[in-house]
Design a protein around this motif. Structure first.
Motif, PDB file in Angstrom:
ATOM      1  N   GLU A  52      -6.176   3.429   0.606  1.00 56.25           N
ATOM      2  CA  GLU A  52      -6.223   1.976   0.404  1.00 56.25           C
ATOM      3  C   GLU A  52      -5.255   1.514  -0.673  1.00 56.25           C
ATOM      4  O   GLU A  52      -4.698   0.414  -0.586  1.00 56.25           O
ATOM      5  CB  GLU A  52      -7.657   1.560   0.059  1.00 56.25           C
ATOM      6  N   GLU A  53      -5.051   2.334  -1.694  1.00 52.71           N
ATOM      7  CA  GLU A  53      -4.123   1.963  -2.771  1.00 52.71           C
ATOM      8  C   GLU A  53      -2.687   1.864  -2.269  1.00 52.71           C
ATOM      9  O   GLU A  53      -1.943   0.970  -2.668  1.00 52.71           O
ATOM     10  CB  GLU A  53      -4.210   3.002  -3.899  1.00 52.71           C
TER      11      GLU A  53
ATOM     12  N   ILE B  73      -9.835   5.729  -1.373  1.00 55.40           N
ATOM     13  CA  ILE B  73      -9.589   4.597  -2.266  1.00 55.40           C
ATOM     14  C   ILE B  73      -8.268   4.736  -3.010  1.00 55.40           C
ATOM     15  O   ILE B  73      -7.435   3.814  -3.006  1.00 55.40           O
ATOM     16  CB  ILE B  73     -10.746   4.440  -3.272  1.00 55.40           C
ATOM     17  N   TYR B  74      -8.066   5.893  -3.658  1.00 52.19           N
ATOM     18  CA  TYR B  74      -6.924   6.038  -4.564  1.00 52.19           C
ATOM     19  C   TYR B  74      -5.649   6.513  -3.884  1.00 52.19           C
ATOM     20  O   TYR B  74      -4.599   6.533  -4.522  1.00 52.19           O
ATOM     21  CB  TYR B  74      -7.299   6.988  -5.702  1.00 52.19           C
TER      22      TYR B  74
ATOM     23  N   LYS C 273      -6.250  -1.516   3.232  1.00 49.14           N
ATOM     24  CA  LYS C 273      -7.470  -1.109   3.928  1.00 49.14           C
ATOM     25  C   LYS C 273      -7.278  -0.940   5.426  1.00 49.14           C
ATOM     26  O   LYS C 273      -7.790   0.008   6.035  1.00 49.14           O
ATOM     27  CB  LYS C 273      -8.582  -2.127   3.656  1.00 49.14           C
TER      28      LYS C 273
END
Length: 264
Positions: free
Chosen positions: A81-82, A77-78, A86
């Motif tokens: 994707e950040e 996530i961090y 995605k």
């Protein structure tokens, strides 16, 4: 190693710490010294960590599975994707996960009793990981644009007068294709090397004050050096995690820059 002889304190020597003698198979191509043994132990520990955490994975995680999934989600996530979004994060997630957990595991050995050293303090492991990151971001850019288009988009800044390009093109080339792997390597190695030296100094001084031939009035300094050593161990733990995060973060950033090379 001994930190005191004949009543004098002797600081650690880098040659002895990072270029130790063989433990097994000396003078053969399969020679194993202390640092290689630490790498093997930490690699085995990392594999065991994932095996125990995920062998009976539940929909509602608990115990060690919680820790494994939290760390994996943190990278996904961090970082993935950040930075990459995605779609691209899914594509490069195996690479990012591998880099993060390998850096983290090899760093952690610096504060584990009886290991007490990070093999990332020697240039080999950081260089290998930096080369892997280097291949990854060049692969991403070349696959998307083709070699010549990617190279041109990377080193040639659009809408810049051509006389300035004479100066900027070499700067962009060195910055992208030389300094990136160099700084990834040196940043990780230097942090783990300096951290190890400081920990050895603090705990070596403690050993000298308590168990060496230090004068009686010097004994209380052993308490101070012990407390500072424990405090710095906590700080070193922060550095261990931070360096793993920075390494994988920069890898993701470099991949993203390669994927958007035409968007200066």
């Amino acid at each position: 190693m001994s930190f005191f002889d004949y009543g004098e304190f002797h600081p650690p020597e880098l040659q002895e710490e990072f270029f130790p003698g063989p433990l097994l198979f000396g003078d053969t191509p399969f020679e194993i010294d202390r640092l290689i043994m630490v790498r093997l132990i930490m690699t085995a520990a990392l594999l065991l960590f994932f095996y125990l955490g995920l062998r009976r994975a539940r929909i509602v995680p608990r115990g060690l599975q919680n820790v494994v999934e939290y760390l994996m989600d943190f990278v996904r996530i961090y970082v993935g994707e950040e930075i990459l979004g995605k779609e691209q994060a899914r594509r490069f997630m195996p690479l990012l996960m591998t880099i993060f957990f390998m850096v983290l595991a090899l760093n952690l050995s610096s504060i584990i009793p009886f290991l007490n050293i990070s093999s990332n303090g020697l240039i080999g492991p950081p260089l290998v990981l930096a080369v892997v990151a280097y291949i990854a971001f060049n692969y991403a850019g070349i696959k998307k644009y083709g070699f010549f288009r990617f190279f041109k988009s990377t080193v040639v800044i659009p809408n810049v007068p051509w006389p300035l390009l004479i100066l900027l093109v070499p700067i962009e080339f060195v910055s992208t294709f030389i300094l990136r792997p160099f700084t990834l390597t040196i940043r990780l190695m230097a942090n783990m090397l300096s951290g190890h030296i400081l920990l050895v100094l603090f705990f070596g001084a403690t050993q000298f004050f308590f168990f060496g031939e230090a004068m009686g009035w010097m004994r209380p300094f052993g308490i101070a050096s012990l407390l500072v050593g424990f405090a710095f161990t906590g700080f070193e733990l922060l550095v261990i995690v931070l360096q793993a995060y920075i390494f994988v973060l920069l890898t993701a950033v470099y991949i993203d820059l390669a994927l958007h090379a035409e968007e200066h």
